[in-house]
Design a protein around this motif. Sequence first.
Motif, short mmCIF file in Angstrom:
data_model
loop_
_atom_site.label_atom_id
_atom_site.label_comp_id
_atom_site.label_asym_id
_atom_site.label_seq_id
_atom_site.Cartn_x
_atom_site.Cartn_y
_atom_site.Cartn_z
N THR A 25 5.47 24.33 -23.74
CA THR A 25 6.93 24.39 -23.81
C THR A 25 7.41 24.35 -25.27
O THR A 25 8.31 25.11 -25.66
N ILE A 26 6.82 23.48 -26.08
CA ILE A 26 7.20 23.42 -27.50
C ILE A 26 6.83 24.72 -28.20
O ILE A 26 7.58 25.23 -29.03
N LEU B 292 9.35 27.25 -27.38
CA LEU B 292 10.57 26.95 -28.11
C LEU B 292 10.49 27.51 -29.52
O LEU B 292 11.42 28.18 -30.00
N ASP C 26 17.94 24.43 -27.40
CA ASP C 26 16.58 23.94 -27.13
C ASP C 26 16.39 23.62 -25.65
O ASP C 26 15.27 23.65 -25.13
N TYR D 214 14.34 25.70 -23.30
CA TYR D 214 12.88 25.65 -23.39
C TYR D 214 12.32 24.26 -23.08
O TYR D 214 11.31 24.12 -22.40
N VAL D 215 12.99 23.23 -23.62
CA VAL D 215 12.50 21.86 -23.52
C VAL D 215 13.66 20.95 -23.10
O VAL D 215 14.77 21.10 -23.62
N LEU E 240 13.72 17.22 -26.01
CA LEU E 240 13.48 17.30 -27.45
C LEU E 240 14.23 16.20 -28.20
O LEU E 240 13.68 15.54 -29.08
#
Length: 313
Positions: free
Chosen positions: A118-119, A122, A162, A165-166, A169
């Motif tokens: 996932t990161i 991102l 963000d 995606y995540v 964070l």
Amino acid sequence: MSNQRRHFRYDVSVPLFFEKVDSQGVSLHAKRRELFKIDEESRLEYINEEVAQIFERVFSQNSETAMLFHVLNHRMDLLLWMLDHLMEAKDPRLAHDYKFRMREDAKHMPPKVKENSTIGNLIKGFYERIDQYLLELKTTVNESVDGKIFLFKNDLPLLFNDLDYVKNLKALSESGVVQAQVLCFLIEKLNLIETIYTRLKLAYQGISDPSVWPVEKINLSAGGFSLLTNQEYPGFSHLNIFLSLGHEVIVCHGKVVLNKPMKSGEFKYRVAVEFEFLSSEYAEFITLFVQRKELEEAMQKFPKGVALPKASD
């Protein structure tokens, strides 16, 4: 093109926008401070300082993570550098280091990430968003008229988020995870740049979007045009001209050669504008456009069922 064809004139109603320019041929649609607020500039300086301190304090010079974050940060600086020029209606290609900056940026490659990271996704999405903006701005610069008239795509950027995606964070950043802290700062920096870019697009929407140009009745030829107006344009003043002819948009320069007061009627002035440095392709297109309009209107005058005269052998 013969002189006779160049001065073939016909009355047409078309979307048209034109504006006065200064002695350098520039027309600013917004001052820089209106596009980039003082508090935003201060916040950007703070973000840059914080990111620099984290890099120096935490990451080693050979760290792949540090290098990746450095690339993202460096590319955003390039994006802001280009926007700085365009906010002043200046051509960044005239800067002595433009080619060097472009060559250096071209060396960067999109990050390779694992599909289930996932990161990683991102960071990849972040990189691609910067890529998109840089491509748009380079296209705007390359397609400008004489490096003075800049047209921007009409669609407005959405702030990079963000959460697409995540989901955690910010929580990771607040818990002290350094990578998350840097990413939060970098995303905030990108959002600031996106905000400036949105304001710039909105400021120039009037010249970039033919759908908002007023439809004017003008007497048009490849040499220029005239129209009736209530606004006075001083003789020999220079203009930027935006003209929509069918599916073709013509952007060029012009000079006022007549500003005649009208004695009566709805309008106060008859203004005549001469095209300056119009390309032969545009001149040819305008001539064909007005000739086609004349033919179309002539055809409409024939009653239905009446045979048109045949051309003699």
